[in-house]
Write a protein that holds these residues in place. Structure first.
Motif, PDB file in Angstrom:
ATOM      1  N   ARG A 193       0.808  -1.383   0.300  1.00 40.07           N
ATOM      2  CA  ARG A 193       0.456   0.479   0.452  1.00 40.07           C
ATOM      3  C   ARG A 193       0.896   1.353   0.030  1.00 40.07           C
ATOM      4  N   GLY A 194       0.465   2.584  -0.038  1.00 42.94           N
ATOM      5  CA  GLY A 194       0.391   3.877  -0.838  1.00 42.94           C
ATOM      6  C   GLY A 194       1.973   3.630  -1.333  1.00 42.94           C
ATOM      7  N   GLY A 195       3.115   4.423  -0.697  1.00 40.92           N
ATOM      8  CA  GLY A 195       4.582   4.477  -1.188  1.00 40.92           C
ATOM      9  C   GLY A 195       4.917   2.671  -1.925  1.00 40.92           C
ATOM     10  N   HIS A 196       4.903   2.296  -1.042  1.00 40.82           N
ATOM     11  CA  HIS A 196       5.296   0.654  -1.175  1.00 40.82           C
ATOM     12  C   HIS A 196       4.327  -0.195  -2.203  1.00 40.82           C
ATOM     13  N   THR A 197       3.303   0.807  -3.016  1.00 37.71           N
ATOM     14  CA  THR A 197       2.981   0.281  -3.988  1.00 37.71           C
ATOM     15  C   THR A 197       3.540  -0.597  -5.053  1.00 37.71           C
TER      16      THR A 197
END
Length: 729
Positions: A193-197
């Motif tokens: 999720r988020g910036g780790h997607t």
């Protein structure tokens, strides 16, 4: 409905998306996630616009301002136009007239570029990247963020065909939606999720068949064609729009060549044929066109082939054919030869007085049932596939069937082209497998079919007419209860050689009201059959090649197919040194279909144009020029001397003008049912058509490519398999 975009009044059909309203007005709005043949999701937030609508007061009348004009109530914030439906009286403002929109789009571009790597100088997409273009047009022009960017896996193989660079991915979700909505394979998705997607596949690989299309629709350099990777920059390629002839569908493609080599094949839009999708074989199976080519004629001296020039080859043909009566010469061509080449062969055969002409592969059956178009398939409410493995014979037809199973929704067409965001298309669309029946051997369509019936190909139509199992009764009831049924016939049925097949298919069509789509054996079998390139006057044709006193063969390999050679002088015209060419008396270098100008007829009877790509072919010549040389060696005048005269002969012969065809081609359903000339016997099909084996340096291209593709790329290859006429598979 009336819509106004930047003060421009428009009259648009109901249901039009906001983004298409903008383009209909001649304005521009950036987008990354929207795609004409995929569902709109508003993931990238770049297509922001200001939108407002009129409002009715308590009296039911539209509210007006102090000047008596209808008052427009704008939404409080910019909206994504790809997921917004334009409504009656709506007003839309783009960046051209709204500073709010311009600032919002610049801000979204800034967010998109926060973690994007500065790979443009080394990225294959450089010069053809939507992100580059839109950053220049709508971005701030400078970054305010000095911190280190996010790092992720680079050059990560999703498969041996497709390479993923996770740092470049902008999470537009085109690739995820493509697999879910087009081939119906849920293999890619967002992870974390988020910036780790990031994008990945849980199974650790992509299914073969249609996976390469994601490299075309990716707006950035995140998904790349591994076969063409690092072969050149986009501005270095010669881009040639043409037609694929590896199967009878006739998909629109663009051939990218550099320094005389074919480096890349990409899909091109043709709404009526392939929409914009092509199969993996058509995309990745082009390496033969630039490897191991014959570039000069070969003549046999002292039992060995040596290089020669065309004058020496003509002299050798003159000597070798001196004792052969011209009417005994066999003329045989590949079934993917162009119409222009076919009419040149027909005219030469008439000059020589020979009836031993043929194209190969082809089928014995000549059907008279109404022909279905690919659009008919996509919009059918019942499809019955009989004796066909479409993944081998005509892969894109499989996609059109899957399109029918998800509702048969074809995107609207506007003056600016296909709708960019058709709001009728939805994510993870529900499919109706009960609309599809598959009869025959197990194939890739089985998992999508509601009715599956195993049956021998040669009698499948007869059994369907008089069903003896619950599955066949259900398939017949499906056809009889449908309003727009389509029957698709494949190699197991058409290659059986059953004389009664045409009558059975006609009975099935008249009984159920179904249209029939027969998959031809070769890319231009329908067109060459319409020209009458079939054995006549009792000639045996290609199947009886071994009895011919002398023969000319163009891009055919009978020795590789186990049919043997003619008993006399043999001239071979081919792109590679095949097994047949190794035993020929004269070998003439040919060009591939990527290097031809001409016309082909696809499985639905659509005339499609071929254009000449800039490939290095040495002294290779197309069939028209080669037949001119053969006629000179025989001392006769060729009936056709060039492309223009061939096209004039086609107009006279078929009544169709093939010069200046429209981009989508010209449909002529009668071509698929063209009658053969009087006295032309149809001989049984002895070989199932697959990819033609081509040799290079003592090794068949099929063997080499099978090793390369199956072991390295994991893509199945199909080669001719011998079957008995009318026998079981």
């Amino acid at each position: 409905m009336k819509v106004t975009v930047d003060g421009i009044p428009l009259d648009l059909p109901a249901g039009t998306s906001g983004i298409d309203a903008v383009f209909a007005a001649g304005r521009d709005v950036p987008y990354f996630c929207a795609h004409s043949y995929l569902s709109p999701v508003g993931a990238c937030r770049m297509c922001l616009v200001e939108a407002g609508t009129p409002r009715k007061g308590k009296d039911g009348e539209l509210e007006k301002d102090e000047n008596g004009e209808v008052k427009i109530f704008y939404f409080p914030k910019p909206m994504a136009s790809c997921t917004m439906q334009a409504t009656e009286g709506m007003h839309i403002k783009t960046a051209a007239t709204s500073e709010v929109v311009a600032k919002s789009q610049a801000g979204m571009m800034e967010f998109t570029l926060i973690n994007h790597p500065l790979d443009c100088p080394t990225c294959d997409k450089g010069g053809a990247c939507e992100l580059q273009d839109r950053a220049f047009e709508y971005g701030y022009g400078a970054s305010r963020f000095g911190f280190d960017r996010r790092h992720a896996d680079k050059h990560y193989p999703l498969s041996d065909f497709v390479i993923l660079d996770q740092e470049r991915c902008i999470h537009c979700k085109r690739c995820v939606r493509y697999f879910e909505e087009v081939p119906g394979q849920e293999v890619l998705d967002f992870i974390e999720r988020g910036g780790h997607t990031f994008i990945d596949t849980q199974e650790g690989g992509l299914p073969t068949g249609f996976s390469g299309n994601i490299t075309d629709i990716c707006p950035v350099g995140a998904l790349l064609d591994n076969v063409a990777r690092f072969r050149g920059r986009n501005w270095e390629y010669d881009h040639t729009p043409t037609t694929c002839t590896l199967c009878p569908v006739g998909c629109a493609i663009t051939v990218d060549a550099r320094n005389g080599r074919l480096e890349r094949i990409v899909g091109r839009e043709n709404r009526d044929v392939n929409e914009m999708w092509i199969c993996d074989a058509g995309r990745f199976g082009h390496s033969f066109a630039s490897e191991g080519r014959l570039t000069r004629p070969l003549i046999r001296e002292d039992g060995k082939l040596r290089e020669a020039d065309w004058d020496e080859a003509m002299a050798a043909m003159n000597r070798g054919l001196a004792g052969v009566h011209p009417s005994h010469l066999g003329l045989f061509v590949a079934a993917d030869s162009t119409l222009e080449e076919g009419v040149a062969l027909e005219r030469l055969a008439a000059q020589l007085g020979t009836g031993n002409v043929d194209h190969w592969p082809r089928y014995a059956a000549q059907l008279t049932a109404p022909t279905a178009t690919l659009t008919d398939v996509a919009q059918a409410d019942a499809v019955v596939v009989i004796g066909a493995d479409l993944g081998e014979e005509a892969p894109v037809v499989e996609l059109r069937i899957l399109e029918a199973l998800r509702g048969g929704i074809l995107p609207t067409e506007f003056d600016h082209g296909t709708a960019i965001a058709d709001l009728r298309l939805t994510e993870r669309p529900a499919r109706t497998p009960e609309k599809l029946a598959v009869i025959g051997r197990e194939s890739g369509l089985w998992r999508h079919a509601g009715i599956r019936a195993a049956s021998n190909g040669h009698n499948a139509v007869a059994r369907l007419l008089r069903p003896d199992t619950d599955e066949l009764r259900a398939a017949l009831a499906l056809l009889e209860g449908a309003k727009q049924p389509v029957v698709i016939l494949g190699a197991d049925v058409l290659g059986s050689g059953t004389e009664a097949l045409a009558a059975q298919v006609s009975e099935l069509a008249s009984r159920t009201g179904a249209k029939v789509l027969a998959i031809p054996a070769g890319a231009n079998s329908a067109g060459l059959a319409a020209l009458g390139l079939l054995p006549r006057d009792g000639a045996a044709g290609y199947a009886g090649l071994g009895d011919a006193p002398a023969a000319f063969l163009s891009r055919l390999d009978p020795v590789g197919q186990g049919l043997g050679l003619p008993r006399g002088f043999t001239v071979v015209h081919d792109t590679h040194l095949t097994e047949t060419a190794k035993r020929a008396d004269v070998v003439l270098p040919a060009v591939t279909n990527y290097e031809k100008r001409g016309t082909t007829v696809n499985l639905e009877g659509r005339f499609l144009a071929l254009e000449q790509a800039a490939l290095e072919a040495g002294e290779g010549a197309d069939l028209i020029r080669t037949l001119t040389a053969l006629a000179g060696a025989l001392g006769v005048r060729p009936g056709v001397r060039g492309l223009k005269s061939a096209q004039a002969a086609l107009h006279e012969r078929l009544g169709v003008r093939v010069d200046g065809l429209p981009e989508r081609g010209a449909l002529n359903l009668n071509v698929t049912r063209a009658a053969a000339p009087a006295g032309v016997p149809y001989t049984p099909q002895l070989w199932k058509p697959r990819m033609r084996p081509v040799t290079r340096e003592g090794e068949t291209w099929v063997e080499r490519t099978r090793q390369l593709v199956e072991e390295k790329w994991a893509l199945p290859m199909y080669v001719p398999q011998p079957v008995q006429p009318g026998g079981d598979d």
